[in-house]
Design a protein around this motif. Structure first.
Motif: not given
Lengths: 116, 116
Positions: A12, A16, A86, B33, B90-91, B93-96, B98-99, B101-102
């Motif tokens: 993950f 990112q 975003c 993080q 932003f973290l 948002c990208t986190g969601t 990527i989750a 996508r994964i």
DNA sequence: TTCATATTTGGCAAAATAGCCAAACGATAT
DNA sequence: ATATCGTTTGGCTATTTTGCCAAATATGAA
């Protein structure tokens, strides 16, 4: 489920980081900024960057593989568009912050503009 | 004034790219993080990353020079803290993303979890 | 078909980055 | 003063990234 947002696992985090890395090059960032206005073909972006077409293509591949942009072939050209909604907000935010920093630094140096 | 947000100049773009580049490394991103929970000393971050202390220090220097974190010496230790407020959003948002996508990728491969 | 146009890919050399060890540094304690 | 603790910096090698040229590929036009 989704423990990953609380305590991100290796895959993950790598994914990112890839997004940030992709955005962490002036030419790529410039292209992404331009794409906020809407999709553009590679030739448009080359004109913007001014580097070799092959270089631009490679930069775009980095952005695409990170999932920052998506590409679509239409007619003769390939059009690139933002795929990370975003991002615009974050760009806006860092932009304001940097403008502020630059202004402060200029003030310290005694110049009244650094916007060259 | 501030033409730079509309048509960013070279210096501005370079500065902004520096932020992304700083965040574009797994170890640095992991530290950032962690800093969302509050400031930490270098020793804490070293424990998190598991690399040589000197390596961690160099990573922190990159983040500091990009303006992502700020450091403050207090007592015996040096504490690092986030200096880029909008990053958290932003973290997230990208986190969601990527989750998502994964999850899709795992689904395609037929596994039911990829959160290893 | 051949030709041109738009984009990607192979390959290479130059530059930047990452990570370790060892040494230096600054502050505090003895 | 010396010793110690937490952190940074010097110096080095290995790896990665960048950017150009040339060649390949794909697609539309003549």
């Amino acid at each position: 489920m989704n423990e990953m947002e609380a305590r991100p696992n290796r895959h993950f985090i790598a994914e990112q980081a890839k997004i940030f890395k992709a955005l962490g090059h002036p030419s790529r960032l410039l292209m992404v900024q331009a794409l906020r206005d809407g999709e553009k073909c590679v030739c448009d972006l080359q004109a913007l960057i001014g580097a070799d077409m092959s270089t631009v293509s490679r930069h775009l591949a980095v952005l695409r593989e990170a999932g920052v942009v998506r590409s679509e072939k239409r007619g003769t050209n390939i059009y690139y568009a933002l795929a990370l909604s975003c991002l615009a907000t974050f760009l806006q935010c860092t932009g304001t912050l940097i403008a502020e920093r630059i202004r402060q630094k200029s003030a310290l140096l005694g110049n009244d503009q650094d916007a060259t």
